[in-house]
Design a protein around this motif. Sequence first.
Motif, short mmCIF file in Angstrom:
data_model
loop_
_atom_site.label_atom_id
_atom_site.label_comp_id
_atom_site.label_asym_id
_atom_site.label_seq_id
_atom_site.Cartn_x
_atom_site.Cartn_y
_atom_site.Cartn_z
N GLN A 153 -6.97 -13.22 -0.94
CA GLN A 153 -6.66 -14.22 -1.86
C GLN A 153 -6.55 -13.24 -3.01
O GLN A 153 -7.47 -12.58 -3.62
CB GLN A 153 -7.78 -14.90 -2.05
N PHE A 154 -5.66 -13.49 -3.93
CA PHE A 154 -5.09 -12.81 -5.04
C PHE A 154 -4.98 -13.86 -6.08
O PHE A 154 -3.70 -14.38 -6.02
CB PHE A 154 -4.00 -11.82 -4.99
N GLY A 155 -5.92 -13.92 -7.24
CA GLY A 155 -5.48 -15.15 -8.00
C GLY A 155 -5.47 -16.42 -7.28
O GLY A 155 -6.27 -16.75 -6.45
N PRO A 156 -4.32 -17.14 -7.48
CA PRO A 156 -4.32 -18.46 -6.84
C PRO A 156 -3.65 -18.43 -5.43
O PRO A 156 -3.51 -19.48 -5.02
CB PRO A 156 -3.34 -19.20 -8.14
N VAL A 157 -2.92 -17.41 -5.22
CA VAL A 157 -2.25 -17.39 -3.68
C VAL A 157 -2.84 -16.25 -2.98
O VAL A 157 -3.62 -15.28 -3.17
CB VAL A 157 -0.80 -16.83 -4.31
N LYS A 158 -2.56 -16.75 -1.75
CA LYS A 158 -2.82 -15.69 -0.44
C LYS A 158 -1.94 -15.06 -0.01
O LYS A 158 -0.65 -15.36 0.25
CB LYS A 158 -3.45 -16.53 0.72
N LEU A 159 -1.97 -13.61 0.12
CA LEU A 159 -0.83 -12.61 0.39
C LEU A 159 -1.40 -11.54 1.42
O LEU A 159 -2.54 -11.31 1.77
CB LEU A 159 -0.28 -11.76 -0.77
N ALA A 160 -0.60 -11.32 2.32
CA ALA A 160 -0.59 -10.36 3.46
C ALA A 160 -0.99 -8.94 2.95
O ALA A 160 -0.24 -8.28 1.88
CB ALA A 160 0.44 -10.17 4.54
N THR A 161 -1.70 -8.00 3.23
CA THR A 161 -2.04 -6.87 2.78
C THR A 161 -1.52 -5.73 3.78
O THR A 161 -1.61 -4.50 3.47
CB THR A 161 -3.50 -6.56 2.52
N LYS A 162 -1.23 -6.20 4.66
CA LYS A 162 -0.63 -5.15 5.93
C LYS A 162 0.93 -5.71 6.42
O LYS A 162 0.81 -6.94 6.78
CB LYS A 162 -1.65 -4.86 7.09
N THR A 163 1.81 -4.79 6.72
CA THR A 163 2.91 -5.13 7.34
C THR A 163 3.38 -4.05 8.29
O THR A 163 3.22 -3.02 7.86
CB THR A 163 4.16 -5.41 6.25
N ASN A 164 3.96 -4.45 9.39
CA ASN A 164 4.33 -3.63 10.36
C ASN A 164 5.81 -3.89 10.61
O ASN A 164 6.11 -4.85 11.35
CB ASN A 164 3.63 -3.63 11.51
N VAL A 165 6.94 -3.25 10.16
CA VAL A 165 8.33 -3.66 10.52
C VAL A 165 8.95 -2.35 11.70
O VAL A 165 8.64 -1.20 11.72
CB VAL A 165 9.26 -3.04 9.14
N GLN A 166 9.48 -3.31 12.73
CA GLN A 166 10.00 -2.57 13.84
C GLN A 166 11.51 -2.54 14.09
O GLN A 166 11.86 -3.95 14.01
CB GLN A 166 9.18 -2.94 15.15
N LEU A 167 12.13 -1.64 13.84
CA LEU A 167 13.69 -1.81 13.61
C LEU A 167 13.96 -1.45 15.24
O LEU A 167 14.28 -0.25 15.37
CB LEU A 167 14.42 -1.00 12.83
N GLY A 168 14.24 -2.36 16.07
CA GLY A 168 14.45 -1.84 17.71
C GLY A 168 13.56 -0.78 17.96
O GLY A 168 12.16 -0.96 17.93
N ASP A 169 14.24 0.25 18.71
CA ASP A 169 13.40 1.42 19.05
C ASP A 169 13.48 2.61 18.16
O ASP A 169 13.07 3.67 18.54
CB ASP A 169 13.60 1.71 20.38
N VAL A 170 14.12 2.42 17.23
CA VAL A 170 14.56 3.46 16.39
C VAL A 170 13.84 4.03 15.13
O VAL A 170 13.51 5.09 14.99
CB VAL A 170 16.04 3.51 15.85
N LEU A 171 13.03 2.62 14.56
CA LEU A 171 12.26 3.08 13.39
C LEU A 171 10.99 2.05 13.15
O LEU A 171 11.37 0.88 13.55
CB LEU A 171 13.11 2.86 12.20
N LYS A 172 10.08 2.44 12.57
CA LYS A 172 8.81 1.62 12.54
C LYS A 172 8.13 2.16 11.14
O LYS A 172 8.04 3.37 10.88
CB LYS A 172 7.84 2.12 13.57
N ILE A 173 7.84 0.86 10.41
CA ILE A 173 7.55 1.42 9.11
C ILE A 173 6.23 0.50 8.90
O ILE A 173 6.17 -0.87 8.91
CB ILE A 173 8.37 0.95 8.00
N GLU A 174 5.11 1.23 8.68
CA GLU A 174 3.87 0.30 8.24
C GLU A 174 3.30 0.49 6.90
O GLU A 174 3.27 1.66 6.10
CB GLU A 174 2.71 1.05 9.51
N THR A 175 2.91 -0.62 6.45
CA THR A 175 2.59 -0.41 5.08
C THR A 175 1.37 -1.15 4.97
O THR A 175 0.99 -2.33 5.31
CB THR A 175 3.41 -1.20 3.98
N THR A 176 0.42 -0.55 4.12
CA THR A 176 -1.03 -1.15 4.18
C THR A 176 -1.12 -1.33 2.17
O THR A 176 -1.28 0.08 1.62
CB THR A 176 -2.23 -0.33 4.27
N TYR A 177 -1.26 -2.30 1.66
CA TYR A 177 -1.37 -2.51 0.26
C TYR A 177 -2.87 -2.31 -0.23
O TYR A 177 -3.68 -3.02 0.47
CB TYR A 177 -0.82 -3.95 -0.06
N THR A 178 -2.86 -1.30 -0.93
CA THR A 178 -4.27 -1.01 -1.71
C THR A 178 -4.54 -1.64 -2.96
O THR A 178 -5.75 -1.90 -3.20
CB THR A 178 -4.57 0.32 -1.63
#
Length: 252
Positions: free
Chosen positions: A206-231
């Motif tokens: 929960q951030f203020g009035p809304v709820k947001l994800a703090t982690k994302t994992n993006v997988q582009l086929g078998d070629v690229l993976k991007i992991e983000t953790t919001y601090t």
Amino acid sequence: MKNVSGARLQRAAAMLCVALVAVVASTAGAQTVEEVIAKNVKAQGGREALLGLKALERKGNVSVDGSFGQMEGTVEEISIPWKKARRALDLGVFMQKDGWNGKVAWRDGQMGVQELDGEEANLIKQSVDLNPFLMIGERDTKAEKLDDETLEDVAYCVIQLTPKDRPAVKFFIDKTSDLVKRTMVTQNNPQFGKIDVVVETAGYEQFGPVKLATKTNVQLGDVLKIETTYTETKVNGEVDEAIFESPKDAAK
């Protein structure tokens, strides 16, 4: 014979009642696309809260893994939700800024400042949306409910959005939390060609009035993976809207 026929008739009637009850229960339990979307919007804070957010600032750590090896760094994102966005990625040996001023998408990277179009432009444009379902009408997007799915023991409602000028996107909504946990789309990527993109989202807070994800994992086929953790996440702070203009326009 009359007694036997009567017994059979009673059993048949009982079975018919059970079947009808099952059909009614199944129909009553089925959710429409509108109901699934309404629950998701509510779970994130509600329509009024999501549309009323004035500004969103986020910082986090990023890990990128591809054929070139692994790189780690930081990301900073600033947006006027639903309108404008800017993203700065710093991986040490690689730095890039993307922006959307409401009319033009741009990138400031290894090839200098350039305007973006196609899928690259869509990525930064879509980052202004805090919820994928609230702007369906305004953006001429078709929404339909697909068959429910269970992935890794998690039951999902599946909603497919088909924009007028972009590929269809599947959203997997956790039946327990009513939040989006997975997104799937097939894109024509300028670097990798036709590729399946899967985005996993987790760690909703929960951030203020809304709820947001703090982690994302993006997988582009078998070629690229991007992991983000919001601090760090800040909502409704003061934002200078000049930062959304491309460096070329800002220098004029």
